[in-house]
Design an enzyme around this catalytic site. Sequence first.
Site, short mmCIF file in Angstrom:
data_model
loop_
_atom_site.label_atom_id
_atom_site.label_comp_id
_atom_site.label_asym_id
_atom_site.label_seq_id
_atom_site.Cartn_x
_atom_site.Cartn_y
_atom_site.Cartn_z
N HIS A 1 48.75 -39.42 9.38
CA HIS A 1 47.63 -38.08 9.10
C HIS A 1 48.67 -37.29 8.23
CE1 HIS A 1 44.55 -35.72 8.95
NE2 HIS A 1 44.09 -35.97 10.10
N ASP B 1 44.44 -37.75 4.81
CA ASP B 1 43.44 -37.16 5.78
C ASP B 1 42.32 -38.08 5.98
OD1 ASP B 1 41.77 -36.68 3.56
OD2 ASP B 1 42.47 -34.79 3.19
#
Length: 220
Positions: free
Chosen positions: A188, A192
């Site tokens: 992450h 995204d």
Amino acid sequence: MGQSTIPVAWLAVEADVSGLVELRRRARDAFEEAHGVRLTFMPFLVRAIALTLREHPALNASYSEDGVLRHERFDMGIAVATDSGLLVPVLRAADTKSLAQLAGELQDLGERARARTLTRDELIDATLTIDNTGAFGSLISQPIVPVGQVAIVTTEAIRRELRIVSGVDGGDAFAPRSVMNLAISFDHRALDGAEAGAFMAALKARLEAIGPDDPLDAGA
């Protein structure tokens, strides 16, 4: 560096691969006679992932404290279970290979991984890893993102299930279909959910677009 330090996110999609299953069934014997290698589903899946990755280069990258480095090469790590543990040989330039080339290299890498005869250079510098957990009958899994990569994709077992399809009269009907899950774990810090989701949606669409009468190397 690993799962304890990488903030991992995960998602999965289901793909209707009925066309792919029928294409392989029809082409398998002639392919194996022509090329001398078995035609499994993996060459189709590796090719689809590599071509989709070419369209979504944010996933073909490495993360460091200095930023995200995108790679121009598309070298797929292929997870292989052996009696001595997991090995991940690297299939270089997977986006440029024909189905026959992919089938041959996958068979060769798998055999030499199990025989423990791979060289060090054949085990390093993958840009994305593919884990075929479906070979063990897995329906869904959450893999660990390899160090030096920002994502790993799992291909799960193909199964026959009833799904709602459009009937000949324009209404809905139930029909048996071949479906499979595809899952991705991603770093992450580098990606995204929108980027990973767009990649998985495109991969799903690419696999679902394969028809039973398609040329084997369609979609390059």
